[in-house]
Scaffold this motif. Sequence first.
Motif, mmCIF file in Angstrom:
data_model
loop_
_atom_site.group_PDB
_atom_site.id
_atom_site.type_symbol
_atom_site.label_atom_id
_atom_site.label_comp_id
_atom_site.label_asym_id
_atom_site.label_seq_id
_atom_site.Cartn_x
_atom_site.Cartn_y
_atom_site.Cartn_z
ATOM 1 N N GLN A 158 -1.115 37.880 -35.189
ATOM 2 C CA GLN A 158 -1.487 38.021 -36.596
ATOM 3 C C GLN A 158 -1.061 36.818 -37.425
ATOM 4 O OE1 GLN A 158 0.395 41.957 -37.074
ATOM 5 N NE2 GLN A 158 -1.658 42.815 -37.371
ATOM 6 N N GLN A 159 -0.333 35.907 -36.811
ATOM 7 C CA GLN A 159 0.014 34.646 -37.448
ATOM 8 C C GLN A 159 0.176 33.599 -36.358
ATOM 9 O OE1 GLN A 159 3.604 35.583 -39.531
ATOM 10 N NE2 GLN A 159 4.883 35.541 -37.711
ATOM 11 N N GLU A 160 0.176 32.323 -36.745
ATOM 12 C CA GLU A 160 0.288 31.264 -35.757
ATOM 13 C C GLU A 160 1.535 31.459 -34.896
ATOM 14 O OE1 GLU A 160 0.135 27.375 -37.398
ATOM 15 O OE2 GLU A 160 -2.023 27.455 -37.803
ATOM 16 N N ALA A 161 1.383 31.202 -33.594
ATOM 17 C CA ALA A 161 2.497 31.394 -32.672
ATOM 18 C C ALA A 161 2.483 30.280 -31.619
ATOM 19 C CB ALA A 161 2.390 32.762 -31.992
ATOM 20 N N PRO A 162 3.651 29.757 -31.237
ATOM 21 C CA PRO A 162 3.716 28.709 -30.208
ATOM 22 C C PRO A 162 3.449 29.296 -28.831
ATOM 23 C CG PRO A 162 5.925 29.373 -30.843
ATOM 24 C CD PRO A 162 4.982 30.119 -31.751
ATOM 25 N N TYR A 163 2.712 28.540 -27.999
ATOM 26 C CA TYR A 163 2.438 29.080 -26.655
ATOM 27 C C TYR A 163 2.799 28.134 -25.523
ATOM 28 C CZ TYR A 163 -1.937 26.584 -25.437
ATOM 29 O OH TYR A 163 -2.867 25.639 -25.092
ATOM 30 N N GLN A 164 2.891 26.817 -25.766
ATOM 31 C CA GLN A 164 3.347 25.934 -24.710
ATOM 32 C C GLN A 164 3.819 24.610 -25.293
ATOM 33 O OE1 GLN A 164 0.341 24.971 -21.768
ATOM 34 N NE2 GLN A 164 -0.896 23.792 -23.193
ATOM 35 N N LYS A 165 4.637 23.923 -24.506
ATOM 36 C CA LYS A 165 5.177 22.624 -24.909
ATOM 37 C C LYS A 165 4.605 21.535 -24.000
ATOM 38 C CE LYS A 165 9.575 20.083 -25.164
ATOM 39 N NZ LYS A 165 11.044 20.160 -24.942
ATOM 40 N N HIS A 166 4.284 20.371 -24.605
ATOM 41 C CA HIS A 166 3.786 19.206 -23.873
ATOM 42 C C HIS A 166 4.854 18.112 -23.850
ATOM 43 C CE1 HIS A 166 -0.639 20.358 -24.185
ATOM 44 N NE2 HIS A 166 -0.067 21.175 -25.047
ATOM 45 N N TRP A 167 4.861 17.334 -22.765
ATOM 46 C CA TRP A 167 5.796 16.208 -22.660
ATOM 47 C C TRP A 167 5.116 15.089 -21.906
ATOM 48 C CZ3 TRP A 167 8.059 12.930 -19.211
ATOM 49 C CH2 TRP A 167 9.264 12.312 -19.560
ATOM 50 N N THR A 168 5.108 13.884 -22.491
ATOM 51 C CA THR A 168 4.534 12.729 -21.816
ATOM 52 C C THR A 168 5.281 11.474 -22.257
ATOM 53 O OG1 THR A 168 2.445 11.622 -21.240
ATOM 54 C CG2 THR A 168 2.741 12.245 -23.555
ATOM 55 N N PHE B 218 0.953 33.820 -23.233
ATOM 56 C CA PHE B 218 1.125 35.194 -23.722
ATOM 57 C C PHE B 218 2.605 35.551 -23.811
ATOM 58 C CE2 PHE B 218 -3.370 36.302 -23.087
ATOM 59 C CZ PHE B 218 -3.544 37.250 -24.087
ATOM 60 N N GLU B 219 3.366 35.161 -22.780
ATOM 61 C CA GLU B 219 4.786 35.482 -22.807
ATOM 62 C C GLU B 219 5.514 34.657 -23.863
ATOM 63 O OE1 GLU B 219 7.270 36.452 -19.179
ATOM 64 O OE2 GLU B 219 8.113 34.503 -19.757
ATOM 65 N N GLY B 220 5.155 33.377 -23.982
ATOM 66 C CA GLY B 220 5.789 32.515 -24.979
ATOM 67 C C GLY B 220 5.560 32.988 -26.398
ATOM 68 N N MET B 221 4.406 33.575 -26.660
ATOM 69 C CA MET B 221 4.107 34.109 -27.993
ATOM 70 C C MET B 221 4.812 35.434 -28.246
ATOM 71 S SD MET B 221 0.014 33.383 -28.513
ATOM 72 C CE MET B 221 -0.439 34.710 -27.399
ATOM 73 N N GLY B 222 5.437 35.976 -27.200
ATOM 74 C CA GLY B 222 6.070 37.281 -27.338
ATOM 75 C C GLY B 222 5.086 38.432 -27.350
ATOM 76 N N ARG B 223 3.899 38.224 -26.757
ATOM 77 C CA ARG B 223 2.855 39.248 -26.797
ATOM 78 C C ARG B 223 2.606 39.931 -25.469
ATOM 79 N NH1 ARG B 223 1.543 42.440 -28.142
ATOM 80 N NH2 ARG B 223 -0.687 42.643 -28.522
ATOM 81 N N ASN C 54 10.187 28.498 -23.582
ATOM 82 C CA ASN C 54 11.630 28.561 -23.317
ATOM 83 C C ASN C 54 12.147 27.344 -22.555
ATOM 84 O OD1 ASN C 54 10.954 28.932 -20.594
ATOM 85 N ND2 ASN C 54 11.425 31.114 -20.583
ATOM 86 N N GLY C 55 11.260 26.381 -22.271
ATOM 87 C CA GLY C 55 11.665 25.148 -21.609
ATOM 88 C C GLY C 55 11.425 25.095 -20.119
ATOM 89 N N THR C 56 10.982 26.182 -19.513
ATOM 90 C CA THR C 56 10.718 26.207 -18.076
ATOM 91 C C THR C 56 9.441 25.429 -17.762
ATOM 92 O OG1 THR C 56 11.718 28.401 -17.894
ATOM 93 C CG2 THR C 56 10.303 27.688 -16.075
ATOM 94 N N PRO C 57 9.463 24.466 -16.830
ATOM 95 C CA PRO C 57 8.214 23.808 -16.413
ATOM 96 C C PRO C 57 7.206 24.843 -15.916
ATOM 97 C CG PRO C 57 10.108 22.638 -15.530
ATOM 98 C CD PRO C 57 10.636 23.917 -16.117
ATOM 99 N N ARG C 58 5.954 24.689 -16.316
ATOM 100 C CA ARG C 58 4.955 25.696 -15.949
ATOM 101 C C ARG C 58 4.901 25.921 -14.443
ATOM 102 N NH1 ARG C 58 -1.299 24.553 -17.117
ATOM 103 N NH2 ARG C 58 -1.115 23.532 -15.082
#
Length: 412
Positions: free
Chosen positions: A276-286, A334-339, A377-381
């Motif tokens: 129902q509002q913007e939510a983070p779902y993944q982190k990028h690193w390069t 889905f898990e990162g968004m808490g959904r 949570n910082g875990t590599p996919r």
Amino acid sequence: MQKLLFIFCILAGLASPSSAQVQQSIPDKALLAEDLEKLLTDLSERYIYLKDKKTDLACIREKYIPSLDTIRTATGQVLFFEYLLYEFYDSHLILNTNRKASYRLYAPLYANTRQNKTVITQVWQTQISNLHHNIIGAEVLKFNGRPFGQMIDAFPTVCHDKSDEEIRNWIGNKILSGRYDQPRNLELKLTDGRIIELNLDDLQIRKDTTFLTSYHKQNVGVIRLNNSLGNGNLIREFDKALDALMHTKGLLIDLRNTVDGGDSYIARAIMGRFVQQEAPYQKHWTVEAYADLPPVVRTWVEYVAPRGKTYTKPVVILVDRWTGSMGEGLAIGFEGMGRAVTVGTEMERLAGAMQGFSFKNQKFGYRLSTEKLFHINGTPREKYIPTHLFVPKSINQDEILVKGFELVKRSK
């Protein structure tokens, strides 16, 4: 050196044409050398996992450059680059083409190799319809009549340590995938001691013709994606299916047939129906580097925005070894968004975000991972473990689906 020459003699002889055809089809060594240098440069400068791999680029230069003289056919040149990429034991590192003598991308079963023993730990249960033996836990004794350990040792790579458990395990599963033009006959020792023969090509692999399958049972909705995360039309079909299940008390999203990955645009559209509002779902690193300037790390978090009517009830995501790439991203998202919580086995473990590259002279190109991807949570996919890790024991029941129903019913 004898092993290297043997490998490339095989490579040169594959699909050997007549003498007249040879004159026309022998690849130009100078052009191949340019393409080899382009690939090695891109690997050294753009492949984000290079430092994580136990592969020596200096060895590849030393071993592969002299072998250019052995290439005699168009098939041979494709396999030359294919085998070079295998040196990095990374299933996300691929050419954009293949030949009949190429290895398939995956098999309908998965095995672990430890201390020279290969044991089947998973089968593609959602897709196989005629497997009559419970082969979970079975030891792979032979492949096409040859002892399986010998097959791993003979795999056509020369610059990594095949006694290393991680590398040996990757090679074992590549062999089980098999070449397109060869049979895949296994000799297996079941857990009860019986020896059986299994031809993987006799297995009937379910071919779904729809983008998804949906139904509800015991007031729980189920949406099963049919390897369609790369097709934008899935978004409309998913919306229709979810709209019809808005009344349910919980939802299972089955990602166990997303083996070919897909597009983050489609994944964000799906996830947008659950917030129902913007939510983070993944982190990028390069790492960015320009000319002779110092390399600079770039990292950012990607968000999902709400879209359409929100489904607010509990969600459980089903995963297994055939949940691949964007399927994996959808699960951690889905898990990162808490959904949602996830249930199942380890996933396909395809590492990073891909980018396409071109050779200078070949009509086909290749894909390299240029960004690392992480759970919020910082875990590599590629190292993510499901919330509820499941160890398969039998093929007689869809145990992951049963566990999913149990979890969603317990959720509040």
